[in-house]
Design an enzyme around this catalytic site. Structure first.
Site, short mmCIF file in Angstrom:
data_model
loop_
_atom_site.label_atom_id
_atom_site.label_comp_id
_atom_site.label_asym_id
_atom_site.label_seq_id
_atom_site.Cartn_x
_atom_site.Cartn_y
_atom_site.Cartn_z
N CYS A 146 -0.27 -11.20 -2.79
CA CYS A 146 -0.74 -9.96 -3.41
C CYS A 146 0.28 -8.86 -3.18
O CYS A 146 0.84 -8.75 -2.09
CB CYS A 146 -2.06 -9.61 -2.75
SG CYS A 146 -2.57 -7.94 -3.03
N THR A 187 -0.54 -5.59 -4.35
CA THR A 187 -1.27 -4.37 -4.70
C THR A 187 -0.90 -3.19 -3.78
O THR A 187 -0.71 -2.07 -4.25
CB THR A 187 -2.80 -4.63 -4.61
OG1 THR A 187 -3.11 -5.59 -5.62
CG2 THR A 187 -3.61 -3.38 -4.85
N GLY A 219 -6.02 -12.80 3.34
CA GLY A 219 -5.43 -12.34 4.59
C GLY A 219 -5.49 -13.31 5.74
O GLY A 219 -4.93 -13.05 6.80
N MET A 255 -2.80 -14.38 -9.00
CA MET A 255 -3.38 -14.46 -10.34
C MET A 255 -3.05 -13.23 -11.18
O MET A 255 -3.30 -13.20 -12.37
CB MET A 255 -4.89 -14.70 -10.28
CG MET A 255 -5.26 -16.06 -9.70
SD MET A 255 -4.30 -17.44 -10.37
CE MET A 255 -4.89 -17.50 -12.04
N TYR A 311 1.26 -1.67 -20.11
CA TYR A 311 0.56 -0.63 -19.38
C TYR A 311 0.28 -0.99 -17.93
O TYR A 311 -0.18 -0.18 -17.16
CB TYR A 311 -0.75 -0.26 -20.09
CG TYR A 311 -1.74 -1.38 -20.16
CD1 TYR A 311 -2.66 -1.58 -19.13
CD2 TYR A 311 -1.76 -2.28 -21.24
CE1 TYR A 311 -3.56 -2.63 -19.17
CE2 TYR A 311 -2.65 -3.32 -21.28
CZ TYR A 311 -3.55 -3.49 -20.25
OH TYR A 311 -4.43 -4.54 -20.29
P1 5GP Z 1 -4.84 -15.45 0.72
O1 5GP Z 1 -5.88 -16.36 1.29
O2 5GP Z 1 -3.79 -16.20 -0.03
O3 5GP Z 1 -4.27 -14.51 1.73
O4 5GP Z 1 -5.61 -14.52 -0.33
C1 5GP Z 1 -6.29 -15.05 -1.43
C2 5GP Z 1 -6.88 -13.91 -2.25
O5 5GP Z 1 -5.84 -13.06 -2.77
C3 5GP Z 1 -7.61 -14.34 -3.49
O6 5GP Z 1 -8.89 -14.86 -3.24
C4 5GP Z 1 -7.64 -13.06 -4.31
O7 5GP Z 1 -8.69 -12.19 -3.91
C5 5GP Z 1 -6.33 -12.40 -3.94
N1 5GP Z 1 -5.33 -12.56 -5.00
C6 5GP Z 1 -4.98 -13.67 -5.68
N2 5GP Z 1 -4.02 -13.43 -6.58
C7 5GP Z 1 -3.74 -12.12 -6.48
C8 5GP Z 1 -2.84 -11.25 -7.16
O8 5GP Z 1 -2.05 -11.64 -8.01
N3 5GP Z 1 -2.89 -9.93 -6.81
C9 5GP Z 1 -3.75 -9.46 -5.86
N4 5GP Z 1 -3.76 -8.16 -5.60
N5 5GP Z 1 -4.59 -10.26 -5.16
C10 5GP Z 1 -4.59 -11.57 -5.49
#
Ligand code: 5GP
Length: 354
Positions: A186, A188, A221, A269, A285
């Site tokens: 992510c 963001t 996370g 995603m 945008y």
């Molecule tokens: P991880 O377990 O890999 O740390 O986090 C998984 C979560 O990251 C997913 O369930 C979803 O909420 C979030 N996530 C998945 N793809 C993206 C993305 O492209 N951008 C953002 N901001 N969050 C994502």
């Protein structure tokens, strides 16, 4: 004038679980299953509340089949075609009880969700997922889905603050997905400066949800089984993972050979890679808010899930929780400045046990 919240907010890396005296004899005495009755759907579910994320490289049918054998849950990603859904779970009575069908908020997603649930009446969970769960249109969408599917359990998110958890629960959602910005792929926080430290988000949102008899998912996370234990200790009813479950045989995507090492692609995603694949590019945008990485191929996800469940059982033993449900009551977090001894960082022969 901008307001500054001076309360300290923490991430998984800022704390450790304090060990406590216990009467448990062994890890095998620990019960990781929970039986939960959901506030709005009134449905009761029993299983181990670990969830594979609805990302197209993680929330696959193959992942769901494997995780269901361990009584763990999968939110199936929204990009399977109706034809693929029609072929899924043939003669498999177990897996549908451990999956949710995912949907965004556009008309196309709504139509497809209805078709999927008509094809699979045995699926009782719906995952409504948007990057920003704070928007009015999202709340309206949750209301619409609740009205249309009064007996389905609705997962909705993502948010990170108590007032929005309450609003979504009161609008018909059962389980709120908590997490903005903690994900492994992510971006963001970099792109927008918006986010909330995940451990504190979970503590605060769990309190808000539980006050209304709702539930939450800590989403994103987790980098190791210890982080999952901390999320449960903080009050999460479910913990969702992307990166930890990516890169396996059951994850989507091909194996790539790179300098003699087997790798797999993993991406957010909202990354440019995903947008290219499903929307024909990044719209002008919006900025992509996810990245694409190549990670080491990790083999069969069975081994990873056993490692995770073993870690969780051990965390319960150390804190004296005979059941996963008791972990928050047994949790005292200690603030730390260091998690692990890094002297041999990067030199481990067996990556799986990292
Ligand atoms: P991880 O377990 O890999 O740390 O986090 C998984 C979560 O990251 C997913 O369930 C979803 O909420 C979030 N996530 C998945 N793809 C993206 C993305 O492209 N951008 C953002 N901001 N969050 C994502």
């Amino acid at each position: 004038m901008p307001r500054i919240d001076n309360d300290i907010k923490l991430d998984f890396k800022d704390v450790l679980l304090r060990p406590k005296r216990s009467t448990l004899k062994s890890r095998s005495d620990v019960d990781l299953e929970r039986t939960i009755t959901f506030r709005n759907s009134k449905l009761t579910w029993t299983g181990i509340p670990i969830i594979a994320a609805n990302m197209d490289t993680v929330g696959t049918f193959e992942m769901a089949k494997t995780l269901a054998k361990h009584k763990c849950f999968t939110t199936i990603h929204k990009h399977y075609s109706i034809e693929e859904w029609a072929e899924a779970f043939k003669e498999d009575k177990t897996t549908p009880g451990f999956v949710a069908a995912s949907s965004g908020i556009c008309d196309y997603d709504w139509e497809k969700l209805q078709q999927i649930l008509a094809l699979h009446p045995e699926i009782k969970f719906i995952c409504l997922d948007v990057a920003n769960g704070y928007s009015e249109v999202f709340v309206e969408y949750v209301r619409k889905v609740r009205k249309h599917f009064p007996e389905h359990t609705i997962l909705a998110g993502n948010v990170v603050t108590g007032e929005m958890v309450e609003e979504l629960i009161l609008s018909g959602a059962d389980i709120i997905k908590v997490g903005i910005g903690p994900g492994s792929v992510c971006t963001t926080r970099k792109k927008t400066g918006v986010g909330y430290p995940q451990l504190s988000a979970v503590i605060e949102c769990a309190d808000a949800a539980h006050g209304l008899a709702g539930h939450i998912i800590s989403d994103g996370g987790c980098t190791c089984p210890g982080d999952i234990a901390k999320a449960f200790g903080a009050g999460a009813d479910f913990v969702m993972m992307g990166g930890m479950l990516a890169g396996h045989d059951q994850s989507g995507g091909d194996i790539i050979e790179c300098n003699g090492r087997k790798m797999k692609q993993f991406y957010g995603m909202s990354s440019a890679t995903a947008m290219q694949k499903y929307s024909g590019g990044v719209a002008e945008y919006r900025a992509s808010e996810g990245k694409s990485v190549e990670i080491l191929y990790k083999g069969d996800v069975n081994a990873t899930i056993l490692d995770i469940l073993g870690g969780l059982r051990s965390a319960c033993t150390y804190t004296g929780a005979g059941k996963l449900k008791e972990l928050p009551k047994r949790t005292t977090f200690i603030r730390v400045t260091q998690q692990t001894n890094e002297i041999f960082a990067g030199l481990q022969a067996d990556d799986k046990k990292a």
